[in-house]
Design an enzyme around this catalytic site. Structure first.
Site, PDB file in Angstrom:
ATOM      1  N   CYS B  51       0.812  -1.213   0.000  1.00 31.78           N
ATOM      2  CA  CYS B  51       0.000   0.000   0.000  1.00 31.78           C
ATOM      3  C   CYS B  51       0.848   1.268   0.000  1.00 31.78           C
ATOM      4  CB  CYS B  51      -0.908  -0.004   1.225  1.00 31.78           C
ATOM      5  SG  CYS B  51       0.007   0.109   2.775  1.00 31.78           S
ATOM      6  N   ALA B  54       3.218   1.778   2.940  1.00 38.39           N
ATOM      7  CA  ALA B  54       4.474   1.035   2.778  1.00 38.39           C
ATOM      8  C   ALA B  54       5.411   1.802   1.845  1.00 38.39           C
ATOM      9  CB  ALA B  54       4.200  -0.358   2.228  1.00 38.39           C
ATOM     10  N   ARG B  85      12.463  -4.188   6.386  1.00 41.41           N
ATOM     11  CA  ARG B  85      13.153  -3.887   5.144  1.00 41.41           C
ATOM     12  C   ARG B  85      14.593  -3.589   5.522  1.00 41.41           C
ATOM     13  NH1 ARG B  85      13.324   0.527   1.446  1.00 41.41           N
ATOM     14  NH2 ARG B  85      13.208  -0.202  -0.686  1.00 41.41           N
ATOM     15  N   HIS B 183       5.370   6.616  -2.662  1.00 40.34           N
ATOM     16  CA  HIS B 183       6.621   7.238  -3.114  1.00 40.34           C
ATOM     17  C   HIS B 183       6.366   8.694  -3.476  1.00 40.34           C
ATOM     18  CE1 HIS B 183       7.621   2.991  -4.819  1.00 40.34           C
ATOM     19  NE2 HIS B 183       7.887   3.040  -3.535  1.00 40.34           N
TER      20      HIS B 183
END
Lengths: 455, 537
Positions: B51, B54, B85, B183
């Site tokens: 999503c 994230a 991550r 992003h």
């Protein structure tokens, strides 16, 4: 490591740092995987589903397959009905599960999607089943989610036939490993008690590599068995937090008497479990089981010097931690800090009772706590051993305290899905782990002249 | 390959087939190069996508080491991005890193009912008092937008009160259709409030200053890239955002060239920095010996300095000399084998060169959330239509900063250079793939199973969710997000690590034990049940 954690403890009312819990739907997903032929479905935006699949995959190193409604912004405004309807149709057409178990997320719970209405207005192929549980992430923890989905299995499926019982025991193992579920089943078989275990992830989340991928492995409780739950002669629910709700639901719905016990970790909880089984069925203990118990006691005597009097911090999920605390006490250890992230006063009461009745006074127990707080306690007054999940490794390294990995999740070691911690066998394994952890540290750090061959 | 694709599509119900057809392409010399991408996920299809939260907190913002990143929401979102991550980082001397921590407001039912604003304000206060961070980020999760918590107002007030930057990100999970929206949201905020806020006085500026954009230091990638850049004589001012400090990003506009590794996640900032500060960007690829070497050569060409070019060649030669024997050994083990890559928005392209260097051919590749420009190249950008799901993501426009704008070279010279090196240019993944290979967008569970059976690759480079599915089919699956806890894979030494891991993965003896002997050899008279690696569909 964790250099920014101050020794001085300040009151925090809003900021949670390094949580000792996660959110509901992952527990529901895990429970759903314990039904044979089941595809868990997450009714929310797809990020949750991905996170939950990832996390379970890392823990089990197994395929964790689940579908999602993949909400977009539009669905948040107009409701997720179309997404779920389309999603279920696609799932049955392409993946052909026996049953879909839908869980919700904070998104669909906040907008108030009515799952019952949506599912009843969806075309579900003949012979297929859809159940659901509401699993709002802002209530409780992943254990609550497990409990809600397990309860939903009863709510949606269990029924009582008029022509009598099935002579089976309903057994709810709680949020434990597939290996633990297998061990509980082995004990039941040894004593000779027919049973229905739900959920049951053994054979699903520890399946073999045969060169062929099977989307729905052999294991899991079947839909037929879930329907038959109402005909059981009684239920044993292992663990208040994970299993009690389903057991009471079954009692309410089908008059199957509920017996809530601790998860059988350690000698005492296992004794209690077996005693309850015997009382409910008027069966006898088989030789093999008695021998295992004797071996455990033998081991406890043989190497008590490794761990007796050692101070230990135990954290993780409430049912596991409660039983582990009891076991630590029976090993002569001193549980100094006992913490869970899951909220619930029953945890604090039960653990306090165990410690007080063992004459231990200097301890801290907390529900709805986080790992930063646990670390701060340790900084202020050290312990010799840490028992908990993988996240404990940061504290372990920062404070040079050996960690025995136990509970959920274990992301950096293997074994947990293949070897049990429950029952007498499991208790022996825990002792081996504790002993090894303490002795390894001694071997690494002791002066050379004190280095011993035999210990 | 067309036959394989058709056969798989044919197994879908009509509506699903219609949709999925647009997302799968077989490269042919004369065939169409158009692919559908960045569209909403089909509910129930079992996607690999995540999503916007994230994409924003997990990917772009989370790696900034000296900020406290507070997730405003129920506990899950923060928990699942806690050290999962592998964006490595190390506190600078006297500085701080919070990478080992997860911070959340852990919203409860009452917060959903009465709003979580007060709790968020209190959480920031506690974070400031306990941790004294350089800056704070707040990331919104699904319910935050729905209950109407104004996180931007809280951030503004906190910033005034505590005198440190407090950045709020409206990256609710339902925004857009994938991580990609996150992003973009992260880029906008960093551009608006961080980049350009700290100047390096002219006297202290170093020659050959660069930024590495879209590099998150997974398994130490950025450190390995930087090692080589430093050896040649470059100064890296900021990396966005692997092992970055807040202050590095604030200074980014002072560099002379932006290097774009992950185009998808950072191209917004790269473009905006150029418009606002006159700093051009160049597409690089630090993965694989040849790609890395070429990127280094292009950098030297950009700076146009003979000595720099010479030093670049010398370093390339030295580095290759160090690794060539070892990498050749692994090539012997891997050559002739085929690979499938399915990774987020960039690696599915970037690793193809490295695979080729160890003798492996990529027969299928795809992105979870790439856009058409990542597949087809940036020339397509003017023709991409935004659909309803992405239109709500803010398109930030920036203007020339009259005071800080600085031309790095004459526009004419830059135009000349563009003919030679990929300045402001990315040709996309399809360009580099061979004919008769498959390009696939938003690969799902069904297709993974079908394509693995049909293509029988030796190597499936993807993520954790499909790793064990594919390995149960007897095919080595390497995690190309987490590197299976290994790394670095970037740069020269990274190439060796990758080759070593891949050779081990393909050749680990366990594969030969999958079929038990009693299913291979007759014990008594009778027929042997056929078992083992799955047959094609």
């Amino acid at each position: 490591m964790l250099n920014n954690t101050p020794k001085e403890i300040s009151e925090r009312s809003a900021l949670v740092v390094n949580p000792a819990k996660t959110c509901q739907p992952i527990g529901a997903m895990y429970a759903a995987l314990g039904i044979h032929g089941c595809l868990p479905h997450s009714h929310g935006s797809q990020g949750c589903c991905s996170f939950h699949r990832m996390h379970l995959t890392r823990h089990f190193r197994e395929p964790i397959v689940a579908s999602t409604s993949s909400f977009t912004e539009g669905a948040c405004v107009f409701g997720g009905k179309t997404n779920l309807k389309k999603g279920l149709e696609t799932v049955f057409e392409i993946y052909n599960p026996e049953i879909v178990a839908v869980n919700t997320t904070c998104l669909s719970e906040t907008i108030g999607d009515d799952l019952s209405e949506i599912i009843s207005s969806t075309n579900i192929p003949k012979g297929k089943t859809v159940i659901y549980a509401n699993t709002p992430s802002y209530v409780g923890s992943h254990i609550t989610g497990f409990s809600n989905m397990t309860k939903a299995m009863v709510t949606h499926l269990a029924s009582k036939d008029e022509n009598g019982g099935n002579n089976k025991l309903a057994i709810i193992p709680g949020f434990v490993e597939p290996s633990d579920m297998a061990e509980i089943k082995r004990i039941l078989k040894l004593i000779g008690i027919p049973f229905i275990m739900f959920p049951d992830t053994s054979g699903v989340l520890n399946s073999p590599n045969t060169g062929k991928y099977v989307m729905y492995p052999k294991g899991g409780v079947t839909v037929e068995e879930l329907k038959d739950l109402g005909n059981c002669f009684g239920t044993i629910a292992l663990g208040k937090f994970a299993s009690e709700a389903a057991a009471y639901e079954l009692e309410k719905k089908c008059e199957v008497e509920a017996h809530v016990l601790k998860v059988p970790i350690g000698i005492k909880a296992t004794d209690d479990f077996i005693m309850e089984l015997l009382q409910m069925t008027v069966k006898e203990v088989p030789k093999e089981l008695e021998e295992e118990r004797g071996q455990l006691v033998d081991l406890m005597v043989d190497i008590h010097n490794h761990y007796h009097g050692k101070k230990v911090a135990i954290f993780g999920d409430p049912d596991i931690v409660t039983s582990m605390t009891e076991f630590a006490v029976s090993l002569g250890m001193i549980p100094k800090y006992v913490l869970t992230g899951t909220p619930g006063s029953a945890f604090e009461k039960d653990v306090t009772d165990i410690l007080k009745s063992a004459g231990i006074e200097d301890f801290r127990v907390k529900a709805a706590g986080d790992l930063m707080e646990l670390h701060q306690w340790i900084k202020n007054d050290k312990v010799d051993l840490l028992i908990g999940n993988t996240y404990g490794k940061y504290i372990s390294r920062a404070e040079n305290i050996p960690l025995v990995r136990m509970g959920f999740p274990i992301l950096d070691r293997v074994g947990h899905s293949y070897f049990p911690v429950v029952g007498y066998k499991g208790a022996m394994r825990i002792i081996e782990k504790i002993s090894t952890a303490l002795l390894d540290k001694y071997d690494r750090e002791c002066p050379e002249e004190d280095f011993e061959l035999v210990m | 390959m067309n036959k394989i694709v058709d056969r798989i599509l044919f197994r879908y119900p009509a509506k699903v087939m219609k949709n999925r057809k647009e997302h799968i392409l077989v490269k042919e010399p004369e065939g169409p190069k158009e692919i559908s991408a960045n569209t909403r996920t089909l509910p129930g299809i079992i996607t690999n996508r995540g999503c916007a939260y994230a994409g924003c907190k997990g990917v772009v913002i989370g790696p900034i080491i000296d900020m406290v990143h507070i997730t405003h929401g129920p506990v899950g979102c923060s928990y699942y991005t806690w050290a999962a991550r592998r964006n490595k980082g190390k506190a600078r001397e006297g500085g701080k890193s919070f990478l080992e921590y997860a911070f959340t407001t852990d919203l409860q039912e009452s917060d959903i009912v009465f709003g979580g604003i007060k709790k968020l304000a209190q959480a920031i206060k506690e974070a400031v008092e306990i941790f004294h961070p350089k800056a704070i980020s707040i990331a919104a999760t699904c319910p935050v937008g729905l209950i109407g918590d104004d996180i931007h107002a809280v951030a503004k007030k906190a910033q005034e009160e505590y005198g440190i930057p407090v950045l709020a990100f409206s990256c609710e999970g339902y925004k857009g259709v994938s991580q990609s929206a996150g992003h973009h949201i992260a880029n906008n905020k960093l551009m608006k409030d961080v980049v350009g806020t700290e100047d390096i006085p002219e006297a202290q500026r170093k020659k050959y200053s660069v930024n590495i954009l879209g590099e998150y230091n997974i398994g130490g990638d950025e450190w390995e890239i930087k090692r080589v850049l430093n050896k040649i004589g470059y100064t890296v001012i900021a990396t966005l955002t692997g092992d970055a400090e807040y202050g590095d990003i604030a200074k980014a506009h002072n560099a002379d060239l932006n290097l774009v590794q992950c185009h998808r996640s950072i191209n917004y900032i790269a473009d905006m920095i150029e418009i606002k500060y006159g700093l051009p960007w160049m597409k690089v690829n630090f993965i694989g010996i040849e790609n890395f070497s070429n990127s280094l050569r292009n950098m030297a060409k950009y700076f146009g300095d003979a000595e720099l070019m010479e030093r670049t060649e010398r370093v390339i030669q030295e580095e290759i000399e160090d690794i060539k024997d070892e990498i050749n050994r692994y090539k012997e083990m891997c050559k002739g084998k085929t690979a499938v890559l399915f990774v987020g928005g960039s690696r599915a392209h970037h690793y193809q060169g490295l695979l080729k260097e160890i003798g492996m051919e990529t027969v299928m590749a795809g992105y979870e959330f790439g856009h058409r420009d990542d597949y087809e190249g940036r020339d397509i950008l003017p023709y991409i239509k935004l659909d309803a799901d992405t239109r709500n993501i803010e398109e930030l426009t920036v203007e020339k900063d009259e005071r800080k704008y600085r031309l790095r070279m004459s526009p004419e010279k830059l135009e000349e250079l563009k003919k030679e090196i990929p300045i402001n240019q990315y040709k996309g993944m399809i360009h580099d793939m061979k004919d008769n290979t498959i390009i696939i967008d938003d690969l799902n569970h069904f297709e993974t199973e079908m394509f693995i059976k049909a293509l029988k690759p030796a190597f499936f480079g993807s993520g954790i969710k499909d790793k064990y599915i594919v390995e149960k089919m007897g095919v080595y699956s390497k995690q190309m997000h987490s590197y299976d806890y290994s790394g670095p894979y970037a740069g020269f030494r990274g190439a060796v690590n990758f080759a070593r891991d891949t050779a081990a993965g393909i050749h680990t003896p366990a594969w030969s034990y999958i079929v038990p002997p009693w299913k291979k050899e007759p014990i008594l008279k009778g027929k042997i049940e056929k078992e083992g690696v799955e047959e094609a569909c």
